[in-house]
Design an enzyme around this catalytic site. Structure first.
Site, PDB file in Angstrom:
ATOM      1  N   ASP A  46     -18.137  -6.655  20.278  1.00 13.25           N
ATOM      2  CA  ASP A  46     -17.144  -7.198  19.362  1.00 13.25           C
ATOM      3  C   ASP A  46     -16.481  -6.182  18.440  1.00 13.25           C
ATOM      4  O   ASP A  46     -17.094  -5.266  17.950  1.00 13.25           O
ATOM      5  CB  ASP A  46     -17.731  -8.315  18.520  1.00 13.25           C
ATOM      6  N   ASP A  82      -9.775  -7.060   4.717  1.00 18.75           N
ATOM      7  CA  ASP A  82      -8.541  -6.565   4.090  1.00 18.75           C
ATOM      8  C   ASP A  82      -7.422  -6.414   5.116  1.00 18.75           C
ATOM      9  O   ASP A  82      -6.249  -6.611   4.817  1.00 18.75           O
ATOM     10  CB  ASP A  82      -8.739  -5.283   3.255  1.00 18.75           C
ATOM     11  N   GLU A 105      -0.990  -1.608   0.164  1.00 16.12           N
ATOM     12  CA  GLU A 105      -2.111  -0.686   0.034  1.00 16.12           C
ATOM     13  C   GLU A 105      -2.660  -0.308   1.404  1.00 16.12           C
ATOM     14  O   GLU A 105      -3.192   0.777   1.590  1.00 16.12           O
ATOM     15  CB  GLU A 105      -3.199  -1.366  -0.802  1.00 16.12           C
ATOM     16  N   GLU A 106      -2.520  -1.224   2.357  1.00 16.20           N
ATOM     17  CA  GLU A 106      -3.104  -1.033   3.679  1.00 16.20           C
ATOM     18  C   GLU A 106      -2.257  -0.181   4.618  1.00 16.20           C
ATOM     19  O   GLU A 106      -2.692   0.141   5.720  1.00 16.20           O
ATOM     20  CB  GLU A 106      -3.312  -2.401   4.348  1.00 16.20           C
ATOM     21  N   ASP A 156      -1.228  -5.426  -2.819  1.00 14.03           N
ATOM     22  CA  ASP A 156      -2.555  -5.020  -2.375  1.00 14.03           C
ATOM     23  C   ASP A 156      -3.166  -6.289  -1.789  1.00 14.03           C
ATOM     24  O   ASP A 156      -3.490  -7.227  -2.532  1.00 14.03           O
ATOM     25  CB  ASP A 156      -3.378  -4.512  -3.577  1.00 14.03           C
ATOM     26  N   LEU A 208      -6.018  -7.185  -0.469  1.00 11.24           N
ATOM     27  CA  LEU A 208      -7.365  -7.591  -0.882  1.00 11.24           C
ATOM     28  C   LEU A 208      -7.974  -6.516  -1.764  1.00 11.24           C
ATOM     29  O   LEU A 208      -8.702  -5.639  -1.281  1.00 11.24           O
ATOM     30  CB  LEU A 208      -8.233  -7.869   0.343  1.00 11.24           C
ATOM     31  N   ASP A 209      -7.674  -6.612  -3.040  1.00 14.63           N
ATOM     32  CA  ASP A 209      -8.200  -5.638  -3.996  1.00 14.63           C
ATOM     33  C   ASP A 209      -9.675  -5.929  -4.256  1.00 14.63           C
ATOM     34  O   ASP A 209     -10.079  -7.085  -4.367  1.00 14.63           O
ATOM     35  CB  ASP A 209      -7.418  -5.753  -5.304  1.00 14.63           C
ATOM     36  N   GLU A 258      -1.122  -2.126  -7.928  1.00 14.57           N
ATOM     37  CA  GLU A 258      -2.298  -2.537  -8.710  1.00 14.57           C
ATOM     38  C   GLU A 258      -1.936  -2.527 -10.203  1.00 14.57           C
ATOM     39  O   GLU A 258      -1.836  -3.560 -10.843  1.00 14.57           O
ATOM     40  CB  GLU A 258      -3.481  -1.585  -8.470  1.00 14.57           C
TER      41      GLU A 258
HETATM   42  P1  AFP Z   1     -11.873  -1.349  -3.516  1.00 10.88           P
HETATM   43  O1  AFP Z   1     -10.692  -2.228  -3.114  1.00 10.88           O
HETATM   44  O2  AFP Z   1     -12.086  -0.164  -2.624  1.00 10.88           O
HETATM   45  O3  AFP Z   1     -13.135  -2.153  -3.717  1.00 10.88           O
HETATM   46  O4  AFP Z   1     -11.488  -0.697  -4.942  1.00 10.88           O
HETATM   47  C1  AFP Z   1     -11.353  -1.537  -6.032  1.00 10.88           C
HETATM   48  C2  AFP Z   1     -10.631  -0.809  -7.116  1.00 10.88           C
HETATM   49  O5  AFP Z   1      -9.426  -0.252  -6.658  1.00 10.88           O
HETATM   50  C3  AFP Z   1     -10.341  -1.726  -8.318  1.00 10.88           C
HETATM   51  O6  AFP Z   1     -10.238  -3.077  -7.976  1.00 10.88           O
HETATM   52  C4  AFP Z   1     -11.504  -1.472  -9.245  1.00 10.88           C
HETATM   53  O7  AFP Z   1     -11.179  -1.690 -10.593  1.00 10.88           O
HETATM   54  C5  AFP Z   1     -11.845  -0.022  -8.981  1.00 10.88           C
HETATM   55  O8  AFP Z   1     -11.438   0.247  -7.644  1.00 10.88           O
HETATM   56  C6  AFP Z   1     -13.300   0.264  -9.142  1.00 10.88           C
HETATM   57  O9  AFP Z   1     -13.508   1.622  -9.002  1.00 10.88           O
HETATM   58  P2  AFP Z   1     -14.939   2.318  -9.318  1.00 10.88           P
HETATM   59  O10 AFP Z   1     -15.861   1.831  -8.238  1.00 10.88           O
HETATM   60  O11 AFP Z   1     -14.666   3.768  -9.265  1.00 10.88           O
HETATM   61  O12 AFP Z   1     -15.364   1.841 -10.688  1.00 10.88           O
END
Ligand code: AFP
Length: 335
Positions: A63, A69, A92-93, A114, A116-117, A280
């Site tokens: 699979d 995301d 973002e992707e 973004d 799926l932030d 963001e």
């Molecule tokens: P991901 O989408 O890779 O989980 O990143 C999330 C992010 O962009 C944002 O949502 C958070 O505030 C930040 O990163 C957290 O970053 P740290 O792990 O460095 O604190």
């Protein structure tokens, strides 16, 4: 009993208040809310990704299971590419501008998002979200969108918002005047106005920052965080989820300050901060400012900054005006 207002009725009502409106923005936002509902349904099944697969991908032994995301990215693209409202998108992707396929009409807006932030938190069931920004295009209508259309400052947005997929799914939206929140009623599949006219408290007692980076901040940021941890400064609480959408959403409702400052590690990876300006920091900052808060890089308003690159990073401080101003006083050595 309070009146029930669906997001559809809200959008139509907002359009009616602008006699010059063509309905394009209403249609765009309406399409987007459908994509958010699709993503919410997939996020609810996140723990089952490896078990059942989600997007028609192969499963069982050989699979290939698409990451959530990517799935969110596909939902938004497939919902938004053909409506005639957009001239291009940025995500973002995707490394580059996403063109509207040649067979579809090109509209007058640009969507940056973004999908799926906070997605690195999915496996541990932490809230994640979608962030979006909408600008009016700058180049001639009917043509393909370009970097000039995408790379616009936050204060030129015509709408922005986010959806948080948490204990409930909530859409927070501003079309420039005020900030309103809608909660998805899962039984009828509709976003209903649940948080009209959100205002951020003038001051809060929650600070939100990745303190694991303490050693890598500038001295003044360190002094500020040390100051608010001193009992003489009041009783602050620390809350950091590591999902910007969830941390800023809490800051919006309860007040306080959210920080992602520059970090000066040897590898200089986040020398300009970690968060991305276009999809963001800027749209989240737009929401915070429209709700009465402040969103800044530390040196200038986040909304004044013109992106020079799709994936540009910026340092971020946003939240209640009194807290953010206090941070700026420390940052600039006035305290
Ligand atoms: P991901 O989408 O890779 O989980 O990143 C999330 C992010 O962009 C944002 O949502 C958070 O505030 C930040 O990163 C957290 O970053 P740290 O792990 O460095 O604190």
């Amino acid at each position: 009993m309070p009146k029930v207002i669906s997001v559809q009725r809200y959008l139509i009502g907002t359009q009616a208040a602008h006699p010059e409106a063509t309905g394009d923005l209403t249609g765009l936002l309406w399409d987007l809310t459908l994509a958010f509902k699709q993503i919410a349904a997939k996020v609810r099944k996140a723990g089952l990704l490896d078990v059942i697969g989600l997007a028609g991908e192969e499963n069982e032994s050989g699979d290939v299971v698409t990451k959530l995301d990517r799935i969110a990215q596909d939902h938004i693209f497939r919902m938004m590419d053909h409506g005639g409202h957009l001239c291009c998108m940025a995500s973002e992707e995707e490394p580059d501008i996403i063109p509207i396929p040649a067979r579809y009409p090109k509209g007058k807006y640009v969507l940056s998002y973004d999908p799926l932030d906070g997605s690195s938190n999915i496996d541990v069931n932490v809230s994640v979200g979608t962030i979006f920004a909408i600008h009016r295009r700058k180049t001639a209508e009917g043509t393909d969108g370009t970097a000039e259309d995408v790379l616009q400052a936050g204060h030129d947005m015509v709408a922005a918002g986010y959806v948080i997929y948490g204990s409930s799914t909530m859409l927070v939206l501003s079309m420039g005047n005020q900030v309103d929140g809608f909660t998805l009623d899962p039984e009828v599949g509709e976003f209903l106005l649940s948080h009209p006219h959100i205002r951020i408290p003038r001051r809060g007692n929650i600070y939100s920052v990745n303190e694991g980076n303490h050693a890598w901040w500038d001295d003044n940021t360190r002094r500020y965080v040390d100051f608010i941890k001193d009992p003489a400064s009041g009783s602050y609480k620390s809350r950091y989820i590591g999902s910007m959408i969830a941390d800023v959403h809490r800051t919006l409702l309860y007040g306080g300050v959210f920080l992602y400052p520059r970090t000066f590690k040897d590898d200089k990876v986040h020398g300009e901060g970690k968060l991305r300006l276009l999809y963001e920091a800027s749209p989240m900052g737009y929401i915070v400012e429209k709700a009465g808060g402040i969103a800044t890089t530390g040196d200038e308003s986040l909304l004044d900054l013109e992106p020079t690159d799709l994936h540009q990073r910026v340092p971020v401080a946003m939240g209640s005006p009194e807290n953010v101003n206090e941070y700026l006083d420390f940052l600039h050595g006035r305290r």
